[in-house]
Motif scaffolding. Structure first.
Motif, PDB file in Angstrom:
ATOM      1  N   ARG A   1       1.230 -79.071 -50.593  1.00  0.00           N
ATOM      2  CA  ARG A   1       1.334 -80.475 -50.197  1.00  0.00           C
ATOM      3  C   ARG A   1       0.172 -80.785 -49.266  1.00  0.00           C
ATOM      4  O   ARG A   1      -0.494 -79.866 -48.757  1.00  0.00           O
ATOM      5  N   ALA A   2      -0.077 -82.054 -49.067  1.00  0.00           N
ATOM      6  CA  ALA A   2      -1.121 -82.449 -48.129  1.00  0.00           C
ATOM      7  C   ALA A   2      -0.595 -82.278 -46.704  1.00  0.00           C
ATOM      8  O   ALA A   2       0.410 -82.870 -46.330  1.00  0.00           O
ATOM      9  N   VAL A   3      -1.244 -81.447 -45.934  1.00  0.00           N
ATOM     10  CA  VAL A   3      -0.798 -81.177 -44.566  1.00  0.00           C
ATOM     11  C   VAL A   3      -1.452 -82.151 -43.594  1.00  0.00           C
ATOM     12  O   VAL A   3      -2.490 -82.754 -43.877  1.00  0.00           O
ATOM     13  N   ASN A   4      -0.829 -82.313 -42.441  1.00  0.00           N
ATOM     14  CA  ASN A   4      -1.398 -83.097 -41.352  1.00  0.00           C
ATOM     15  C   ASN A   4      -2.025 -82.121 -40.361  1.00  0.00           C
ATOM     16  O   ASN A   4      -1.312 -81.421 -39.642  1.00  0.00           O
ATOM     17  N   LEU A   5      -3.344 -82.064 -40.349  1.00  0.00           N
ATOM     18  CA  LEU A   5      -4.027 -81.054 -39.548  1.00  0.00           C
ATOM     19  C   LEU A   5      -3.728 -81.191 -38.066  1.00  0.00           C
ATOM     20  O   LEU A   5      -3.585 -80.178 -37.365  1.00  0.00           O
TER      21      LEU A   5
ATOM     22  N   SER B   1       4.780 -81.607 -58.543  1.00  0.00           N
ATOM     23  CA  SER B   1       5.097 -82.699 -57.630  1.00  0.00           C
ATOM     24  C   SER B   1       6.038 -82.189 -56.557  1.00  0.00           C
ATOM     25  O   SER B   1       6.771 -81.218 -56.752  1.00  0.00           O
ATOM     26  N   ASP B   2       6.025 -82.851 -55.386  1.00  0.00           N
ATOM     27  CA  ASP B   2       6.945 -82.498 -54.309  1.00  0.00           C
ATOM     28  C   ASP B   2       8.362 -82.964 -54.588  1.00  0.00           C
ATOM     29  O   ASP B   2       9.315 -82.475 -53.988  1.00  0.00           O
TER      30      ASP B   2
ATOM     31  N   ALA C   1      -1.736 -91.526 -68.297  1.00  0.00           N
ATOM     32  CA  ALA C   1      -0.487 -91.424 -69.033  1.00  0.00           C
ATOM     33  C   ALA C   1       0.636 -91.235 -68.021  1.00  0.00           C
ATOM     34  O   ALA C   1       0.555 -90.359 -67.153  1.00  0.00           O
ATOM     35  N   ARG C   2       1.672 -92.072 -68.124  1.00  0.00           N
ATOM     36  CA  ARG C   2       2.813 -91.945 -67.224  1.00  0.00           C
ATOM     37  C   ARG C   2       3.722 -90.821 -67.738  1.00  0.00           C
ATOM     38  O   ARG C   2       4.220 -90.878 -68.863  1.00  0.00           O
ATOM     39  N   ILE C   3       3.914 -89.808 -66.903  1.00  0.00           N
ATOM     40  CA  ILE C   3       4.674 -88.614 -67.279  1.00  0.00           C
ATOM     41  C   ILE C   3       6.009 -88.633 -66.546  1.00  0.00           C
ATOM     42  O   ILE C   3       6.053 -88.755 -65.321  1.00  0.00           O
TER      43      ILE C   3
ATOM     44  N   TRP D   1      10.214 -80.280 -62.699  1.00  0.00           N
ATOM     45  CA  TRP D   1       9.294 -80.526 -61.588  1.00  0.00           C
ATOM     46  C   TRP D   1       9.297 -79.305 -60.678  1.00  0.00           C
ATOM     47  O   TRP D   1      10.335 -78.668 -60.470  1.00  0.00           O
ATOM     48  N   ALA D   2       8.143 -79.000 -60.108  1.00  0.00           N
ATOM     49  CA  ALA D   2       8.047 -77.912 -59.129  1.00  0.00           C
ATOM     50  C   ALA D   2       6.859 -78.192 -58.232  1.00  0.00           C
ATOM     51  O   ALA D   2       5.882 -78.832 -58.643  1.00  0.00           O
TER      52      ALA D   2
END
Length: 312
Positions: free
Chosen positions: A130-134, A193-194, A212-214, A219-220
């Motif tokens: 995931r995108a972390v907050n540094l 995805s989270d 393309a909408r998936i 999900w993992a």
């Protein structure tokens, strides 16, 4: 009362989970621990902890203060290590966050050599998809794959990876292979995805970008889990070329939608502007850049190019 001592006590209390546990670990009397916390709250004019001798809970203000206090104390430790050594060489703790699979297969193998070069450095490697907050999570440097949103962070590009779509032969025999991104809606897709929910997979054909909408069936938040599920025939996965290289080579997976593959995704190292002068951060960045030319990252890039040359 020294504010840095009080700050250190506060952090130790939060990490220990109670005043009494922190008092034993420091070590310090329970009365002194309580006095330091009260001094901090008096100084800031707000409650930082809801506490008893056995349990604590951070207030919203306390949570913000805890994250910043950890970062400040870590910086002080690093400065102290540098000054005590009488040099400006890399020293102290270096916290690095990277996507799980990239960290395990590419970044982790680089660390023993770096640690051997810099014996005064200790590394904390966080494998996080995931995108972390540094700032809030006290991370010195993060590796991210993909295009970056605008931010105040400094980015240093390390290379590129190609994202490819593939599925197991057993799945293709059972369900057929989509001929265009629009046909993915009728297939079982394995989504990184989270959290569950629709996502967009981006493609490019004849110079035109398309999405393309998936919706997905699985999900993992870990790509290696999805790749393993794809090999077992669970559906179609979109993954970095270097991740599925061996599986494609040995026939466990087959590439599909090759005519629609998007451009390479950039791999960047991100860090706070204030960390630019940190000897440890600078040294590790230089080491990563060096490795993109001669180490595992170079091998990853060459494989992506080879895929494009032979199958693109």
């Amino acid at each position: 009362m020294d504010r840095f001592d009080a700050m250190n006590v506060f952090v130790r209390v939060v990490e220990a989970g109670s005043l009494s546990a922190a008092a034993r670990a420091i070590p310090m009397s329970l009365t002194s621990v309580s006095r330091h916390l009260s001094a901090l709250e008096t100084q800031f004019g707000m409650q930082l902890l809801r506490r008893t001798t056995r349990h604590i809970a951070l207030t919203n203000e306390g949570r913000v203060f805890f994250e910043r206090a950890k970062s400040i104390l870590a910086d002080l430790d690093e400065v102290g290590a540098l000054l005590s050594a009488g040099r400006s060489e890399p020293a102290g703790r270096l916290c690095i966050a990277t996507p799980t699979l990239l960290g395990r297969t590419v970044i982790a193998p680089l660390l023993p050599c770096f640690l051997a070069r810099h014996p005064a450095v200790s590394i904390e490697l966080l494998l996080i998809d995931r995108a972390v907050n540094l700032v809030e999570e006290d991370i010195h440097l993060a590796i991210r794959v993909g295009r970056l949103p605008d931010s105040a962070l400094v980015a240093r590009k390390l290379g590129d990876v190609r994202m490819i779509v593939c599925a197991a032969p057993s799945y293709i025999e059972r369900r057929g292979a989509p001929c265009s991104p629009d046909e993915l809606r009728r297939h079982d897709c394995l989504v990184f995805s989270d959290q569950p929910g629709p996502v967009d997979w981006h493609f490019k054909s004849a110079g035109t970008r398309r999405s393309a909408r998936i919706t997905g069936r699985l999900w993992a938040n870990a790509l290696d889990v999805l790749a393993a599920a794809a090999i077992d025939g669970a559906g179609i996965v979109r993954a970095p070329s270097w991740q599925v290289a061996n599986d494609i080579e040995h026939g466990r997976l087959r590439r599909i939608l090759q005519d629609y593959e998007p451009m390479h995704a950039p791999v960047n190292a991100l860090f706070e502007r204030a960390r630019r002068t940190s000897p440890s951060v600078r040294a590790f960045l230089d080491y990563l850049v060096e490795s993109t030319k001669t180490g595992p990252l170079a091998g990853m890039s060459r494989f992506g190019e080879a895929l494009g040359a032979t199958n693109g």
